[in-house]
Scaffold this motif. Structure first.
Motif, PDB file in Angstrom:
ATOM      1  N   ILE A  24       0.737  -1.069  -0.040  1.00 55.87           N
ATOM      2  CA  ILE A  24      -0.194  -0.027  -0.124  1.00 55.87           C
ATOM      3  C   ILE A  24       0.825   1.255  -0.098  1.00 55.87           C
ATOM      4  O   ILE A  24       0.468   2.416  -0.646  1.00 55.87           O
ATOM      5  CB  ILE A  24      -1.262  -0.052   1.072  1.00 55.87           C
ATOM      6  N   LEU A  25       2.089   1.311   0.628  1.00 55.71           N
ATOM      7  CA  LEU A  25       2.820   2.341   0.853  1.00 55.71           C
ATOM      8  C   LEU A  25       3.403   2.784  -0.555  1.00 55.71           C
ATOM      9  O   LEU A  25       3.655   3.704  -0.862  1.00 55.71           O
ATOM     10  CB  LEU A  25       4.144   2.026   1.812  1.00 55.71           C
ATOM     11  N   ASP A  26       3.710   1.505  -1.177  1.00 57.14           N
ATOM     12  CA  ASP A  26       4.315   1.539  -2.801  1.00 57.14           C
ATOM     13  C   ASP A  26       3.305   2.498  -3.592  1.00 57.14           C
ATOM     14  O   ASP A  26       3.782   3.398  -4.335  1.00 57.14           O
ATOM     15  CB  ASP A  26       4.816   0.507  -3.499  1.00 57.14           C
TER      16      ASP A  26
ATOM     17  N   GLY B  55       1.722  10.205  -5.207  1.00 55.37           N
ATOM     18  CA  GLY B  55       2.259  11.220  -4.720  1.00 55.37           C
ATOM     19  C   GLY B  55       3.361  11.687  -5.709  1.00 55.37           C
ATOM     20  O   GLY B  55       3.222  12.918  -5.936  1.00 55.37           O
ATOM     21  N   GLU B  56       4.379  10.856  -6.080  1.00 58.36           N
ATOM     22  CA  GLU B  56       5.247  11.107  -7.146  1.00 58.36           C
ATOM     23  C   GLU B  56       4.541  11.646  -8.310  1.00 58.36           C
ATOM     24  O   GLU B  56       5.027  12.717  -8.813  1.00 58.36           O
ATOM     25  CB  GLU B  56       6.038  10.280  -7.346  1.00 58.36           C
TER      26      GLU B  56
ATOM     27  N   THR C  35      10.400  18.701  -3.619  1.00 57.60           N
ATOM     28  CA  THR C  35      11.524  17.930  -4.220  1.00 57.60           C
ATOM     29  C   THR C  35      11.563  16.260  -3.751  1.00 57.60           C
ATOM     30  O   THR C  35      12.470  15.526  -3.999  1.00 57.60           O
ATOM     31  CB  THR C  35      12.984  18.410  -4.231  1.00 57.60           C
ATOM     32  N   ALA C  36      10.635  16.156  -2.553  1.00 55.15           N
ATOM     33  CA  ALA C  36      10.862  14.987  -1.912  1.00 55.15           C
ATOM     34  C   ALA C  36       9.436  14.373  -1.040  1.00 55.15           C
ATOM     35  O   ALA C  36       8.742  15.172  -0.893  1.00 55.15           O
ATOM     36  CB  ALA C  36      11.978  14.864  -0.793  1.00 55.15           C
ATOM     37  N   ILE C  37       9.340  13.253  -1.089  1.00 56.50           N
ATOM     38  CA  ILE C  37       8.129  12.692  -0.628  1.00 56.50           C
ATOM     39  C   ILE C  37       8.732  11.675   0.534  1.00 56.50           C
ATOM     40  O   ILE C  37       9.454  10.827   0.290  1.00 56.50           O
ATOM     41  CB  ILE C  37       7.259  11.937  -1.351  1.00 56.50           C
ATOM     42  N   ILE C  38       8.415  11.855   1.834  1.00 58.60           N
ATOM     43  CA  ILE C  38       8.765  10.821   2.745  1.00 58.60           C
ATOM     44  C   ILE C  38       7.431  10.393   3.690  1.00 58.60           C
ATOM     45  O   ILE C  38       6.385  11.457   4.002  1.00 58.60           O
ATOM     46  CB  ILE C  38       9.548  11.598   4.013  1.00 58.60           C
TER      47      ILE C  38
ATOM     48  N   LEU D 159      11.366   6.913   1.365  1.00 56.42           N
ATOM     49  CA  LEU D 159      11.630   8.196   0.861  1.00 56.42           C
ATOM     50  C   LEU D 159      11.685   8.217  -0.620  1.00 56.42           C
ATOM     51  O   LEU D 159      12.711   7.170  -1.239  1.00 56.42           O
ATOM     52  CB  LEU D 159      13.099   8.700   1.465  1.00 56.42           C
ATOM     53  N   LEU D 160      11.403   9.203  -1.396  1.00 57.54           N
ATOM     54  CA  LEU D 160      11.418   9.283  -2.841  1.00 57.54           C
ATOM     55  C   LEU D 160      11.798  10.658  -3.046  1.00 57.54           C
ATOM     56  O   LEU D 160      11.108  11.988  -2.621  1.00 57.54           O
ATOM     57  CB  LEU D 160       9.958   9.081  -3.434  1.00 57.54           C
TER      58      LEU D 160
END
Length: 262
Positions: free
Chosen positions: A18-20, A26-27, A62-65, A80-81
């Protein structure tokens, strides 16, 4: 019984799966110009639709945590992406928003959600370059009139704005640095505007330049910066505000070079 989230037809999904999906959604939103608060709200709603109650997400331009727990609350999953390349595609943002609403109303199998997100990512609705340039040219002429310009300056603004935007697109393809693309484009806009006025084709230099640079003005970045600041997202709001300020500096620098030395 396997541990996981029981969603559809006795299918069990792990929190990591689910996190993926949440990170992928979000990306897609972030790299296509969505506000950070909207990204956080959307991925949180998706996670909770799959019975994940413990969710924490932090988004910057610039990031998603994102961190979530298993339904049992025993294992934390964190991802973290980093998002490097960003553009503006409101249509893709709307598609992800629509998908998240459908998930909230009736959770879909994760495989189906992943397929639809990948289709959204690969879909392109970008207008051809000739249409973008024509639109920029027409917008330049019309915006020049909105700033109390005169009809004799419409054609110079139309041509200058179109050529300037074409140069912006071309330089962006070559060096992929938006700041320098905007400097080159605004420099050429100032040069062409001065040439038109010197030839007697145009009358008011300032109006022609103002109308021609408007397609380069970071209107969406400024709007998102203000909206993030109003929502309390200080880091994202300041980051987007600095990005908009850099764009304004690039535009002003290119025009200033022409006016100063010619």
């Amino acid at each position: 019984m396997p541990k996981g989230v029981n969603i559809i037809k006795e299918q069990f999904y792990q929190a990591s799966d689910i996190l993926d999906i949440c990170i992928l959604a979000g990306e897609l939103m972030l790299k296509n110009g969505a506000e950070t608060y909207r990204v956080e709200d959307t991925v949180t709603r998706i996670a909770r639709s799959y019975s994940i109650s413990h969710v924490n997400v932090f988004v910057t331009p610039t990031a998603i945590i994102m961190t979530m727990q298993d339904p049992e609350g025993t294992i934390d999953h964190t991802e973290l992406l980093r998002v490097v390349n960003r553009t503006i595609d409101l249509h893709k943002i709307a598609l992800v928003n629509d998908l998240s609403r459908r998930i909230a109303n009736h959770p879909l199998p994760l495989e189906t959600v992943r397929e639809q997100l990948e289709q959204i990512d690969t879909s392109t609705r970008t207008y051809p370059y000739w249409f973008q340039i024509l639109s920029a040219a027409l917008g330049s002429g019309c915006l020049m009139m909105m700033f109390n310009g005169t009809w004799p300056d419409f054609l110079p603004a139309f041509i200058t704005g179109g050529i300037g935007y074409a140069v912006f697109l071309k330089v962006q393809q070559v060096i992929n640095v938006k700041f320098f693309s905007e400097v080159f484009a605004s420099f050429l806009i100032g040069l062409l505007a001065v040439a038109f006025v010197a030839m007697g084709v145009g009358q008011e230099l300032d109006k022609i330049i103002i109308g021609s640079v408007m397609p380069l003005v970071p209107g969406l970045a400024i709007t998102n910066a203000v909206r993030d600041l109003m929502a309390g997202h200080l880091l994202s709001g300041l980051s987007r505000g600095v990005e908009a300020l850099l764009t304004a500096t690039a535009i002003g620098s290119g025009v200033a070079i022409v006016i100063t030395f010619l």
